[in-house]
Motif scaffolding. Structure first.
Motif, PDB file in Angstrom:
ATOM      1  N   ILE A  47       0.840  -1.194   0.000  1.00  0.00           N
ATOM      2  CA  ILE A  47       0.000   0.000   0.000  1.00  0.00           C
ATOM      3  C   ILE A  47       0.881   1.253   0.000  1.00  0.00           C
ATOM      4  O   ILE A  47       1.760   1.414   0.848  1.00  0.00           O
ATOM      5  CB  ILE A  47      -0.931   0.024   1.238  1.00  0.00           C
ATOM      6  N   ARG A  48       0.610   2.155  -0.937  1.00  0.00           N
ATOM      7  CA  ARG A  48       1.387   3.396  -1.054  1.00  0.00           C
ATOM      8  C   ARG A  48       0.967   4.348   0.063  1.00  0.00           C
ATOM      9  O   ARG A  48      -0.213   4.644   0.224  1.00  0.00           O
ATOM     10  CB  ARG A  48       1.159   4.006  -2.427  1.00  0.00           C
ATOM     11  N   GLU A  58      -1.024  16.771  -2.427  1.00  0.00           N
ATOM     12  CA  GLU A  58      -1.966  15.837  -1.807  1.00  0.00           C
ATOM     13  C   GLU A  58      -2.262  16.277  -0.371  1.00  0.00           C
ATOM     14  O   GLU A  58      -3.417  16.287   0.057  1.00  0.00           O
ATOM     15  CB  GLU A  58      -1.355  14.435  -1.802  1.00  0.00           C
ATOM     16  N   LEU A  61      -4.577  19.218  -0.206  1.00  0.00           N
ATOM     17  CA  LEU A  61      -5.959  18.790  -0.435  1.00  0.00           C
ATOM     18  C   LEU A  61      -6.552  18.202   0.847  1.00  0.00           C
ATOM     19  O   LEU A  61      -7.657  18.549   1.260  1.00  0.00           O
ATOM     20  CB  LEU A  61      -6.001  17.755  -1.560  1.00  0.00           C
ATOM     21  N   GLN A  62      -5.826  17.324   1.474  1.00  0.00           N
ATOM     22  CA  GLN A  62      -6.314  16.682   2.697  1.00  0.00           C
ATOM     23  C   GLN A  62      -6.534  17.710   3.810  1.00  0.00           C
ATOM     24  O   GLN A  62      -7.484  17.616   4.582  1.00  0.00           O
ATOM     25  CB  GLN A  62      -5.324  15.602   3.149  1.00  0.00           C
ATOM     26  N   PRO A 143      -5.245   8.545   4.329  1.00  0.00           N
ATOM     27  CA  PRO A 143      -6.025   7.353   3.969  1.00  0.00           C
ATOM     28  C   PRO A 143      -5.238   6.051   4.051  1.00  0.00           C
ATOM     29  O   PRO A 143      -5.772   5.030   4.479  1.00  0.00           O
ATOM     30  CB  PRO A 143      -6.449   7.629   2.524  1.00  0.00           C
TER      31      PRO A 143
ATOM     32  N   VAL B  17      -9.990  12.747  -5.901  1.00  0.00           N
ATOM     33  CA  VAL B  17     -10.109  13.525  -4.660  1.00  0.00           C
ATOM     34  C   VAL B  17     -10.618  12.628  -3.536  1.00  0.00           C
ATOM     35  O   VAL B  17     -10.113  12.658  -2.412  1.00  0.00           O
ATOM     36  CB  VAL B  17     -11.038  14.740  -4.870  1.00  0.00           C
ATOM     37  N   TYR B  19     -10.366   9.388  -3.120  1.00  0.00           N
ATOM     38  CA  TYR B  19      -9.367   8.438  -2.635  1.00  0.00           C
ATOM     39  C   TYR B  19      -8.297   9.150  -1.818  1.00  0.00           C
ATOM     40  O   TYR B  19      -7.814   8.603  -0.832  1.00  0.00           O
ATOM     41  CB  TYR B  19      -8.736   7.677  -3.796  1.00  0.00           C
ATOM     42  N   ARG B  20      -7.909  10.360  -2.184  1.00  0.00           N
ATOM     43  CA  ARG B  20      -6.870  11.057  -1.408  1.00  0.00           C
ATOM     44  C   ARG B  20      -7.411  11.535  -0.053  1.00  0.00           C
ATOM     45  O   ARG B  20      -6.650  11.711   0.880  1.00  0.00           O
ATOM     46  CB  ARG B  20      -6.317  12.252  -2.173  1.00  0.00           C
ATOM     47  N   ASP B  70      -5.748   0.313  -2.361  1.00  0.00           N
ATOM     48  CA  ASP B  70      -4.529   1.122  -2.318  1.00  0.00           C
ATOM     49  C   ASP B  70      -4.917   2.524  -2.799  1.00  0.00           C
ATOM     50  O   ASP B  70      -4.715   2.883  -3.962  1.00  0.00           O
ATOM     51  CB  ASP B  70      -3.501   0.484  -3.259  1.00  0.00           C
ATOM     52  N   PRO B  71      -5.510   3.358  -1.900  1.00  0.00           N
ATOM     53  CA  PRO B  71      -6.158   4.583  -2.363  1.00  0.00           C
ATOM     54  C   PRO B  71      -5.224   5.590  -3.024  1.00  0.00           C
ATOM     55  O   PRO B  71      -5.604   6.230  -4.011  1.00  0.00           O
ATOM     56  CB  PRO B  71      -6.764   5.154  -1.077  1.00  0.00           C
ATOM     57  N   ILE B  72      -4.005   5.710  -2.509  1.00  0.00           N
ATOM     58  CA  ILE B  72      -3.129   6.752  -3.043  1.00  0.00           C
ATOM     59  C   ILE B  72      -2.615   6.354  -4.426  1.00  0.00           C
ATOM     60  O   ILE B  72      -2.488   7.189  -5.321  1.00  0.00           O
ATOM     61  CB  ILE B  72      -1.967   7.028  -2.068  1.00  0.00           C
ATOM     62  N   GLU B  73      -2.331   5.064  -4.606  1.00  0.00           N
ATOM     63  CA  GLU B  73      -1.904   4.648  -5.942  1.00  0.00           C
ATOM     64  C   GLU B  73      -3.031   4.857  -6.950  1.00  0.00           C
ATOM     65  O   GLU B  73      -2.799   5.294  -8.079  1.00  0.00           O
ATOM     66  CB  GLU B  73      -1.452   3.190  -5.973  1.00  0.00           C
ATOM     67  N   ASP B  76      -3.063   8.507  -7.785  1.00  0.00           N
ATOM     68  CA  ASP B  76      -1.902   8.887  -8.603  1.00  0.00           C
ATOM     69  C   ASP B  76      -2.092   8.450 -10.048  1.00  0.00           C
ATOM     70  O   ASP B  76      -1.824   9.215 -10.991  1.00  0.00           O
ATOM     71  CB  ASP B  76      -0.628   8.249  -8.033  1.00  0.00           C
ATOM     72  N   HIS B  80      -2.384  11.175 -12.970  1.00  0.00           N
ATOM     73  CA  HIS B  80      -1.127  11.347 -13.708  1.00  0.00           C
ATOM     74  C   HIS B  80      -0.964  10.399 -14.887  1.00  0.00           C
ATOM     75  O   HIS B  80      -0.053  10.583 -15.685  1.00  0.00           O
ATOM     76  CB  HIS B  80       0.047  11.201 -12.734  1.00  0.00           C
ATOM     77  N   GLU B  81      -1.821   9.388 -15.009  1.00  0.00           N
ATOM     78  CA  GLU B  81      -1.721   8.486 -16.161  1.00  0.00           C
ATOM     79  C   GLU B  81      -3.002   8.488 -16.984  1.00  0.00           C
ATOM     80  O   GLU B  81      -2.948   8.498 -18.212  1.00  0.00           O
ATOM     81  CB  GLU B  81      -1.402   7.062 -15.675  1.00  0.00           C
TER      82      GLU B  81
END
Lengths: 429, 87
Positions: A47-48, A58, A61-62, A143, B17, B19-20, B70-73, B76, B80-81
C-alpha cells in the motif's frame, strides 16, 4: 544511524518518551519499499503511503478538511508527515494533535523519512490512538494510514473512516424523502411504537439479529421464560419461525421492496400476536400479509419532522442498521438487560447471515482486503465497511445507556465494546 | 469538448479527490462512473481519441490497486496516467 532516524528519535524521546518507546519497540513491517515517480514515498505491505507524484499537493488537499481559521486540529495517521506540515503552515493554528494509528507503520516512516521539522513544532502534540478514543474535530486523515491500521487503534480508525464517509452516506438517504411523502396515508391508519415504550420495565429483553451466530441461540430463545420478550430484526424472522420461535416484536426499516419482501414471504400465522414495528418508508406491499399489529416508528432525524407534526409517533435511534432501531426499542421499553443473538457485524464462518435468512450467502468471494473486525476470541473476521460502521455506532449507543446491561450470546461475531459475554452470567446459557 | 469526455473528467476528478481524502465509498462510485464513461466511449463511434491498448493498461493497474484497496496509488494513476489520456 541515518540522519532522519537520529533526528526523529531524539525529538520523540525528548518530547514524548512513552510514544517513542512504543514506536521503538513495535515490530517492523515485513514489506517496505521506497518509490519515486517524482516524489519519494513508501509502499508498506503493498500500500502506497503518500503520493509518488505530488506529496505536498496531496497534503494541501487533505488539509482542506480542516477549516482555514481553525485554531486546533487533529490528524489521524502519520504517513510521511506531509499532512501535519500542511496544517502547521497556517499561522492561526495554535494546536495540532497527531494521532498514531499503527506503531509499525510509524516506525517504518520515522526510520526512513525526516519528520524533525514538524515534530519540533511546539504546537504539535503526538499521541497514540486508543480503542476508546472518539474522533475529535476538526480533523483530517491519511487514507493509507487508515487502511493499514491494526491493533489497539482499529476501533478509532473505524470511527474516523465512518466520519469521513458520513456526508456521502447521508446524501444517499435523500431519495427517501419521496417515499416518506407517499407513506403519509399509510401512517395515518397504523399504531404508534410509543405503545411499547415502558412496556417491559426491568425486563431481560432478547434481541435477535440476523448474523450467522443466531443459529446457535435458537434453542435458548425458544426456551426463554415467558417474561423475557424477544425483539427480532426482519431478516431473522424466517429462521426464528422455522425453529418454532415466535418473536414478540419484529422491526423493519427497509424501504426497498426487493430487500424486505423475502423476509415476510413466509407462513406468518404464528405472528398473529406479534407486533411489527416499522419505519414509514417500509414497502407496504411486502408486509401486506402481516397478521399482527403494526406500530409506526420515526427515525430520530429532521426528515421526519413534517410527518411528526402531522401524526406524532415515537422515535427510534437508527444509524443505518435495523439492529440499532431494535436495540433502542428494547431500551425504551424499559429493558434492564438486553441479550444479543446474531449481532455479528461480520461474517463468522464465512456467511453473511444466519442460515435460512433470505439473503444468506457465502462471503468469501466478496471479501474486501484488510477489512476485518476482532471477534470475541480476538481473531480477525472479514466484514464490510458498512457493518464496521454499524458496529462502532452501536458501541456508542451502548455507552450512552450505562443503566442497561448488554450481553452478547456468542463470541464468534464481532467483539462489541461495552457488551459482556453471556457465558459470564451465572446460571444463564 | 464532448459531453462524454467532460463526464469522464468530472468522474475522474471526484474519484481521485475521494481516494486522497479517505472517502472510499464516494470515490468508488465515481470510479465506476468513470469506467462506464470510458466503456461507452470505446464502443461508440466517438472514441474520445483514446488508445484502447494504453487505456486498458492504465485501467488494469487502477483496478488492481482498487482490489487491494490502495487509495493513493489509485489517485496517482487517475490524475497522472489516465487524465492525460483524456486530454
Amino acid at each position: 544511524m541515518p540522519v532522519e532516524t537520529s533526528a526523529n528519535a531524539g525529538l520523540l524521546r525528548r518530547r514524548w518518551p512513552a510514544v517513542a518507546a512504543a514506536i521503538g519497540s513495535a515490530p517492523r513491517p515485513g514489506d517496505v519499499r521506497e518509490e519515486d515517480e517524482g516524489a519519494r514515498t513508501l509502499r508498506v505491505e503493498g500500500i502506497r503511503l503518500a503520493s509518488a507524484r505530488d506529496r505536498a499537493g496531496e497534503a494541501r488537499l487533505q488539509a482542506r478538511l480542516v477549516p482555514e481559521g481553525a485554531r486546533e486540529a487533529w490528524v489521524y495517521g502519520l504517513a510521511l508527515g506531509d499532512l501535519p506540515r500542511a496544517l502547521l503552515s497556517r499561522a492561526r493554528l495554535e494546536r495540532l494533535v497527531v494521532v498514531v494509528l499503527d506503531l509499525s507503520l510509524a516506525r517504518a516512516s520515522l526510520e526512513r523519512f525526516d519528520h524533525s521539522d514538524w515534530l519540533a513544532d511546539p504546537r504539535v502534540s503526538l499521541e497514540l490512538g486508543g480503542a476508546a478514543d472518539e474522533v475529535r474535530r476538526p480533523f483530517a486523515a491519511a487514507p493509507a494510514a487508515l487502511r493499514l491500521a491494526r491493533g489497539a487503534a482499529t476501533p478509532l480508525r473505524d470511527r474516523v473512516a465512518l466520519e469521513l464517509e458520513t456526508p456521502f452516506l447521508c446524501s444517499s438517504l435523500a431519495e427517501l424523502d419521496g417515499v416518506l411523502e407517499a407513506a403519509r396515508a399509510e401512517v395515518a391508519g397504523e399504531g404508534d411504537v410509543a405503545e411499547l415504550f415502558g412496556a417491559w420495565p426491568g425486563a431481560r429483553v432478547h434481541l435477535a439479529a440476523a448474523g450467522p451466530t443466531l443459529a446457535n441461540g435458537l434453542e435458548r430463545l425458544g426456551a426463554r421464560p415467558a417474561d423475557e420478550p424477544l425483539v427480532a430484526v426482519d431478516a431473522a424472522l424466517g429462521p426464528l419461525l422455522a425453529a418454532g420461535v415466535r418473536p414478540d416484536v419484529v422491526v423493519s426499516i427497509e424501504s426497498r421492496a426487493f430487500g424486505v419482501r423475502p423476509f415476510f414471504d413466509l407462513e406468518l400465522a404464528p405472528c398473529r400476536g406479534s407486533a411489527l414495528v416499522l419505519f414509514p418508508v417500509v414497502d407496504r406491499g411486502s408486509i401486506a400479509r402481516w397478521p399482527g399489529r403494526r406500530l409506526v416508528a420515526y427515525a430520530d432525524h429532521p426528515r421526519y419532522d413534517a410527518l411528526r407534526r402531522e401524526r406524532p409517533c415515537g422515535s427510534l435511534w437508527c444509524a443505518g442498521s435495523v439492529l440499532h432501531a431494535a436495540a433502542d426499542l428494547a431500551v425504551r421499553a424499559g429493558a434492564a438487560e438486553v441479550v444479543l443473538s446474531g449481532a455479528d457485524f461480520c461474517f463468522p464462518g464465512g456467511a453473511s447471515h444466519v442460515a435460512g435468512s433470505a439473503w444468506s450467502q457465502p462471503m468469501a468471494p466478496h471479501a474486501i482486503p484488510g477489512v476485518t473486525v476482532a471477534d470475541g476470541h480476538g481473531r480477525p473476521v472479514p466484514t464490510w465497511p458498512n457493518l464496521r460502521g454499524y458496529l462502532r455506532d452501536f458501541e456508542r449507543f451502548v455507552a450512552r445507556h450505562p443503566g442497561v446491561r448488554f450481553w452478547n450470546a456468542s463470541r464468534d461475531g464481532a467483539r462489541i465494546a461495552g457488551v459482556g459475554d453471556l457465558g459470564e452470567t451465572a446460571g444463564v446459557g | 469538448m464532448s459531453a462524454e469526455r467532460e463526464r469522464a473528467r468530472d468522474a475522474l476528478r471526484r474519484a481521485a479527490v475521494g481516494y486522497r481524502l479517505g472517502t472510499e465509498a464516494s470515490a468508488s462510485v465515481a470510479l465506476a462512473e468513470l469506467v462506464g464513461c470510458l466503456e461507452r466511449a470505446l464502443v461508440g463511434s466517438e472514441g474520445l481519441g483514446l488508445c484502447p491498448e494504453r487505456l486498458a493498461s492504465v485501467l488494469a493497474a487502477i483496478l488492481a490497486a482498487q482490489e487491494r484497496r490502495d487509495p493513493i496509488e489509485i489517485a496517482d494513476r487517475l490524475e497522472h496516467e489516465l487524465a492525460p489520456l483524456l486530454g
